[in-house]
Design a protein around this motif. Sequence first.
Motif, PDB file in Angstrom:
ATOM      1  N   GLU A 272       0.812  -1.215   0.000  1.00  0.00           N
ATOM      2  CA  GLU A 272       0.000   0.000   0.000  1.00  0.00           C
ATOM      3  C   GLU A 272       0.847   1.268   0.000  1.00  0.00           C
ATOM      4  O   GLU A 272       0.367   2.342  -0.363  1.00  0.00           O
ATOM      5  N   ALA A 273       2.109   1.150   0.417  1.00  0.00           N
ATOM      6  CA  ALA A 273       2.989   2.320   0.467  1.00  0.00           C
ATOM      7  C   ALA A 273       3.671   2.607  -0.860  1.00  0.00           C
ATOM      8  O   ALA A 273       4.244   3.687  -1.049  1.00  0.00           O
ATOM      9  N   MET A 274       3.607   1.659  -1.798  1.00  0.00           N
ATOM     10  CA  MET A 274       4.410   1.787  -3.014  1.00  0.00           C
ATOM     11  C   MET A 274       4.006   2.970  -3.884  1.00  0.00           C
ATOM     12  O   MET A 274       4.854   3.625  -4.502  1.00  0.00           O
ATOM     13  N   ALA A 275       2.713   3.278  -3.941  1.00  0.00           N
ATOM     14  CA  ALA A 275       2.280   4.417  -4.766  1.00  0.00           C
ATOM     15  C   ALA A 275       2.927   5.706  -4.264  1.00  0.00           C
ATOM     16  O   ALA A 275       3.349   6.555  -5.060  1.00  0.00           O
ATOM     17  N   SER A 276       3.024   5.866  -2.949  1.00  0.00           N
ATOM     18  CA  SER A 276       3.671   7.052  -2.382  1.00  0.00           C
ATOM     19  C   SER A 276       5.157   7.079  -2.708  1.00  0.00           C
ATOM     20  O   SER A 276       5.711   8.120  -3.074  1.00  0.00           O
ATOM     21  N   PHE A 277       5.815   5.936  -2.557  1.00  0.00           N
ATOM     22  CA  PHE A 277       7.244   5.874  -2.870  1.00  0.00           C
ATOM     23  C   PHE A 277       7.497   6.202  -4.344  1.00  0.00           C
ATOM     24  O   PHE A 277       8.375   6.996  -4.683  1.00  0.00           O
ATOM     25  N   PHE A 278       6.719   5.567  -5.219  1.00  0.00           N
ATOM     26  CA  PHE A 278       6.945   5.768  -6.655  1.00  0.00           C
ATOM     27  C   PHE A 278       6.703   7.219  -7.062  1.00  0.00           C
ATOM     28  O   PHE A 278       7.413   7.769  -7.907  1.00  0.00           O
ATOM     29  N   LYS A 279       5.699   7.826  -6.461  1.00  0.00           N
ATOM     30  CA  LYS A 279       5.414   9.234  -6.769  1.00  0.00           C
ATOM     31  C   LYS A 279       6.610  10.121  -6.433  1.00  0.00           C
ATOM     32  O   LYS A 279       6.896  11.108  -7.138  1.00  0.00           O
ATOM     33  N   ALA A 280       7.338   9.776  -5.376  1.00  0.00           N
ATOM     34  CA  ALA A 280       8.458  10.599  -4.916  1.00  0.00           C
ATOM     35  C   ALA A 280       9.735  10.378  -5.718  1.00  0.00           C
ATOM     36  O   ALA A 280      10.688  11.149  -5.608  1.00  0.00           O
ATOM     37  N   ALA A 281       9.782   9.317  -6.549  1.00  0.00           N
ATOM     38  CA  ALA A 281      10.986   8.989  -7.313  1.00  0.00           C
ATOM     39  C   ALA A 281      11.051   9.783  -8.613  1.00  0.00           C
ATOM     40  O   ALA A 281      10.035  10.258  -9.129  1.00  0.00           O
ATOM     41  N   ASP A 282      12.263   9.923  -9.142  1.00  0.00           N
ATOM     42  CA  ASP A 282      12.440  10.496 -10.486  1.00  0.00           C
ATOM     43  C   ASP A 282      12.461   9.400 -11.542  1.00  0.00           C
ATOM     44  O   ASP A 282      11.857   9.543 -12.601  1.00  0.00           O
ATOM     45  N   VAL A 283      13.176   8.307 -11.263  1.00  0.00           N
ATOM     46  CA  VAL A 283      13.147   7.126 -12.126  1.00  0.00           C
ATOM     47  C   VAL A 283      13.110   5.893 -11.242  1.00  0.00           C
ATOM     48  O   VAL A 283      13.551   5.915 -10.085  1.00  0.00           O
ATOM     49  N   LEU A 284      12.565   4.797 -11.778  1.00  0.00           N
ATOM     50  CA  LEU A 284      12.446   3.542 -11.043  1.00  0.00           C
ATOM     51  C   LEU A 284      13.393   2.521 -11.662  1.00  0.00           C
ATOM     52  O   LEU A 284      13.377   2.300 -12.870  1.00  0.00           O
ATOM     53  N   LEU A 285      14.203   1.906 -10.831  1.00  0.00           N
ATOM     54  CA  LEU A 285      15.278   1.031 -11.289  1.00  0.00           C
ATOM     55  C   LEU A 285      14.887  -0.440 -11.201  1.00  0.00           C
ATOM     56  O   LEU A 285      14.387  -0.903 -10.184  1.00  0.00           O
ATOM     57  N   VAL A 286      15.138  -1.189 -12.285  1.00  0.00           N
ATOM     58  CA  VAL A 286      14.939  -2.637 -12.300  1.00  0.00           C
ATOM     59  C   VAL A 286      16.197  -3.268 -12.883  1.00  0.00           C
ATOM     60  O   VAL A 286      16.796  -2.737 -13.817  1.00  0.00           O
ATOM     61  N   SER A 287      16.603  -4.397 -12.325  1.00  0.00           N
ATOM     62  CA  SER A 287      17.829  -5.040 -12.790  1.00  0.00           C
ATOM     63  C   SER A 287      17.734  -6.549 -12.621  1.00  0.00           C
ATOM     64  O   SER A 287      17.042  -7.054 -11.732  1.00  0.00           O
ATOM     65  N   LEU A 288      18.428  -7.266 -13.505  1.00  0.00           N
ATOM     66  CA  LEU A 288      18.592  -8.713 -13.395  1.00  0.00           C
ATOM     67  C   LEU A 288      19.991  -9.072 -13.862  1.00  0.00           C
ATOM     68  O   LEU A 288      20.553  -8.401 -14.742  1.00  0.00           O
TER      69      LEU A 288
END
Length: 403
Positions: free
Chosen positions: A288-304
């Motif tokens: 439930e907190a993720m929408a708030s976190f994502f809103k505060a980010a400039d870019v979202l990082l994913v890696s494998l």
Amino acid sequence: MKILIVTQYFYPENFKSNDLAFELQKRGHDVTVLTGIPNYPEGKIYDGFGFFKNRKQKINGVKVIRALLLPRGNGGGIRLFLNYFSWAFFASLRSIRLSYSKKFDAVIVHEPSPITQFYPALMVKRIQKTPIYFWVMDLWPESLEIAGGIKNKFVLNFFTKMVQKFYNESEKILITSKGFKKSILQKGNYANKIEYFPNWAEDTISSGNVDYPIPALPSGFKVMFAGNIGEAQDMESIMDTALKLKDSHSNIKFILVGDGRKMPFVQEFIKKHDLQKTVYTLGRFPVEAMASFFKAADVLLVSLKDDPIFNLTVPAKVQAYMSSGKPIMAMLNGEGSQNIKEADCGFAVPAGDSGKLAQVLKNAAQIDEEELNRMGLNGKSFYEKNFKLEECISNLEKIISRK
């Protein structure tokens, strides 16, 4: 329809099995979930649960039956083996009893690792002749060899034969990534069984509460990684990128939301290289907190990591990131990278290339906000066309009704 979902992981653990069960129940189906006692990812049984506590529940109308298991503990090899096989054994016993008390129209196996989750479903099929729909989210024995480091030919051949048996017993094989098809077809003639059934993002992310209270974040260009911090996510390359940018671009801040087996490595790396002012580890938070976190980010990082099995995989967080309307910074190969390029929703560099990631981050930090917003909206549009929960479940209903 009367549907049985077989999965070792279910609410309050955070897995796609939750959405699957609740959405099918909401649409009028009679859904039962055969699952385990929640203990992922910490390895300890959750408060409120136990061997004699909350083994049967009803959640959002879904009947939940919890089979015994040995908790996964610290996630070491022997403990994981015991965790996987203890649940498969006890859940198989429970599924036999269940098969004689209720008739099911379909059994869906939700399979992130381990593949042994198929066994309880097989018991139901043997007794009731109920078709099994095998939702493959992790390829075996490839993940055992690459992610688990198992090289013993006898062990790998044993699991290959197990996988082939499960594919043979499946009515349909549902794949989260089109890249899985090649691996599955190498094990037999299953072309007519394969159906594309991708991941989606939770509603709490795509249309969630952006006012959920979260810790204050540092100022600067915020690069956020959210989710499991494990071996597959190549935290070594992410930390190497942060080290490369530490002195010349200290305005670029890495924010890690989540936890996992590699967190001790991350924290030790931060301490050793004095990265406390550019890398922040915030720990785990509810979805439930993720929408708030994502809103505060400039870019979202994913890696494998750069491994053959991961090159076939689309991490579930790609869809979650797209749904948030934020641009994506990807360090991975294969279908996930292709999706980001096709959607024009961010940046993609090859897996493991920390130098290239550092350079692209430098450039991204200079891009104006309007361009970043454009990429983020492109991702949200692509998500809504291809990965919405409602569309995915409607497609699943069609697949099951075609038997």
